[in-house]
Write an enzyme that holds these catalytic residues in place. Structure first.
Site, PDB file in Angstrom:
ATOM      1  CB  SER A 250      45.865 141.105   5.367  1.00 42.53           C
ATOM      2  OG  SER A 250      45.165 141.996   6.181  1.00 42.53           O
ATOM      3  CG  ASP A 474      49.473 147.789   6.738  1.00 44.33           C
ATOM      4  OD1 ASP A 474      48.261 148.098   6.811  1.00 44.33           O
ATOM      5  OD2 ASP A 474      49.861 146.683   6.335  1.00 44.33           O
ATOM      6  CG  HIS A 502      46.621 146.178   4.211  1.00 46.19           C
ATOM      7  ND1 HIS A 502      47.244 145.816   5.381  1.00 46.19           N
ATOM      8  CD2 HIS A 502      45.726 145.194   3.949  1.00 46.19           C
ATOM      9  CE1 HIS A 502      46.739 144.674   5.816  1.00 46.19           C
ATOM     10  NE2 HIS A 502      45.834 144.277   4.965  1.00 46.19           N
TER      11      HIS A 502
END
Length: 532
Positions: A250, A474, A502
């Site tokens: 991320s 995502d 995600h």
């Protein structure tokens, strides 16, 4: 949370916190007086009288050219890490780095670092640095619990090294703006109907920033991504490695790409999983993210409508029921706990976004929505609290505070209140289920001073092949954003993972093997490799 591997929420959904990407399995809270709309009074100190100069001795001629000791340039040398055993497989330590790399002799951060030693020392390649995202979340847990996160092949060949980035986790000093989140977020009406309510919302956002500046004076300006990337190089030196490997999730993708841009010659290998578009401005990035959450919510509601066993099925029209429930909570918020604000539409929206991070949360959202429709909003409050990292004892972690401070240290964008409000129509266009009519804008960075060191332009030039993992469903770092990261890097290798969650590592054996082959044997995949 770009999360960027823990919770990520688009700016429009919250008054001043909009997680841009991270994971969010954690639960989550602390005690500050409710924010008022008036800034705290300050008193300007009068300057001391100018010192007299008549009695100051001038240096002798033979001393005039001699630099004073204080004039010697400061230098920063990273000391080798001194590990302490934590358990049979894990060591811990601290690494000292400057608050300001241009003033290395000044104040310092003590970074908390953990290392899960390679299980096969004969086959050990080196260290694999881990960042789980946020920004604002510590990474030491990814070393402490490495066996629960990483495949055995990585555990055999690498020391898994996680650290809590500057301002986060157990590193000191850590960002700490407020204690009790409720007055700043849960109790704020983001669709104000009166001018007083609107003024209050703006004042709350301003007071949050004032608290951050006051309670973190002297270092909060230096917690941006550029300095964290410099810390990665300091860790590399402290570990005694000329080149080092990196795995970022991320926001950790953005951090890793920044490090690869600033220190390309030190990159052995880098994997970026779930990346935001590195070239999007603050508005474009938020719009991309909100569109991602909208798409995930549409998928959730569509599946619920098609499945009679879904607890929020509502005779096959879950979407209409969702819209009606939010309108009802806006008109009459539901009290859950006497010492907490009632659950209103804004709380329900945060709860919904929290659940979009992974399909594994969808059953909990089904139950929470169904219960709320029957008058019990406890499940929605629990999901809201999970987003904000509220703990069972009512305290909060500092992750979301650090998230906002770090994010605003990275961007030069400073929108006015009027500019932010004017953008709401664009958010409603891309995410009508999540952005109610009458919403105010996000004042996320509005009240912060201009940053000292905005994030550099990412290129990855000279770093060699970098693997970029994009998950098709995502919500926090939408697939197209990750594609743009791969395209921006000089040699980005996109790996496509089909899943509604995600980040993609661990979704299937295919992506695990791709990562293993690259990190262990440096066999970079062809860009566009698919793991379905």
């Amino acid at each position: 949370m770009t999360g960027r591997t823990r919770a990520a929420v688009a700016a429009i959904t919250l008054t001043s916190l909009a997680l841009s990407a991270c994971s969010s399995d954690s639960d989550d809270a602390d005690d500050a007086a409710p924010a008022s709309t008036e800034a705290s009074p300050t008193t300007d100190a009068e300057p001391d009288d100018e010192p007299a100069t008549d009695d100051v001795d001038e240096p002798a001629d033979d001393e005039a050219d001699e630099p004073a000791p204080d004039d010697e340039p400061d230098t920063f040398e990273v000391a080798p890490i001194e590990w302490s055993e934590f358990d049979d497989d894990v060591d811990v330590a601290t690494v000292t780095v400057p608050v300001d790399y241009e003033n290395p002799g000044g104040d310092q951060f003590e970074l908390f670092v953990a290392r899960h030693r390679a299980l096969d020392q004969d086959e050990r390649i080196g260290s694999l640095l881990i960042n789980p995202g946020g920004p604002g979340f510590g990474g030491s847990d990814y070393a402490l619990f490495a066996t629960q996160v990483f495949d055995r092949e990585l555990l055999d060949h690498f020391d898994i090294v996680g650290w809590d980035p500057r301002g986060t986790g157990e590193s000191e000093p850590a960002i700490d703006c407020i204690d009790d989140y409720d007055p700043y977020f849960t109790a704020v009406d983001l669709t104000p109907e009166t001018e007083d309510d609107r003024t209050n919302a703006v004042g709350v956002a301003a007071n949050f920033v004032e608290a951050c500046e006051t309670n973190n004076a002297g270092y909060f300006e230096y917690v941006g991504t550029n300095n964290s990337a410099r810390d990665i190089d300091a860790l590399r030196q402290a570990l005694g490695e000329d080149e080092i490997s990196y795995f970022g999730f991320s926001y950790g993708s953005e951090l890793g790409a920044t490090w690869a841009t600033l220190f390309p010659d030190t990159v052995r290998a880098a994997v970026l999983d779930g990346a935001a578009d590195p070239n999007a401005d603050a508005l474009e990035g938020s719009l991309q993210q909100m569109a991602g959450f909208q798409a995930s919510l549409e998928t959730f509601l569509s599946r619920c409508s098609a499945d009679s066993s879904c607890e929020f099925h509502n005779d096959g029209d879950a979407e209409t029921a969702f819209v009606d429930l939010l309108a009802a909570l806006d008109a009459e918020p539901s009290e859950v706990e006497p010492d907490r604000p009632p659950v209103n539409r804004d709380v329900a929206l945060v709860a919904t976004i929290q659940a979009m991070y992974s399909e594994s949360f969808w059953p909990a959202l089904e139950r929470a929505l169904a219960d709320a429709a029957n008058g019990d909003a406890a499940g929605l409050l629990a999901l809201n609290d999970a987003y904000y990292q509220r703990q069972s004892d009512g305290t909060y972690g500092n992750e979301l505070e650090a998230f906002q401070v770090i994010s605003c240290a990275d961007t030069a964008d400073r929108e006015t209140v009027e500019d932010a409000d004017a953008e709401v129509a664009q958010f409603r266009e891309v995410a009508p289920l999540l952005v109610p009519e009458g919403s105010i804008g996000s004042y996320f960075c509005t009240f912060f001073d201009a940053p000292l060191d905005p994030r550099v332009d990412i290129t990855g030039a000279g770093a060699g092949p970098i693997v970029v993992i994009g998950t098709t469903g995502d919500p926090a770092t939408p697939f197209e954003s990750t594609v743009r990261m791969a395209e921006t890097l000089e040699d980005g290798r996109l790996v496509i993972v089909e899943a509604d969650q995600h980040t993609g590592y661990g979704v299937n054996r295919c992506v695990i093997d791709v990562v293993n082959d690259y990190l262990v044997d440096l066999n970079a995949p062809e860009s566009g490799t698919e793991c379905r």
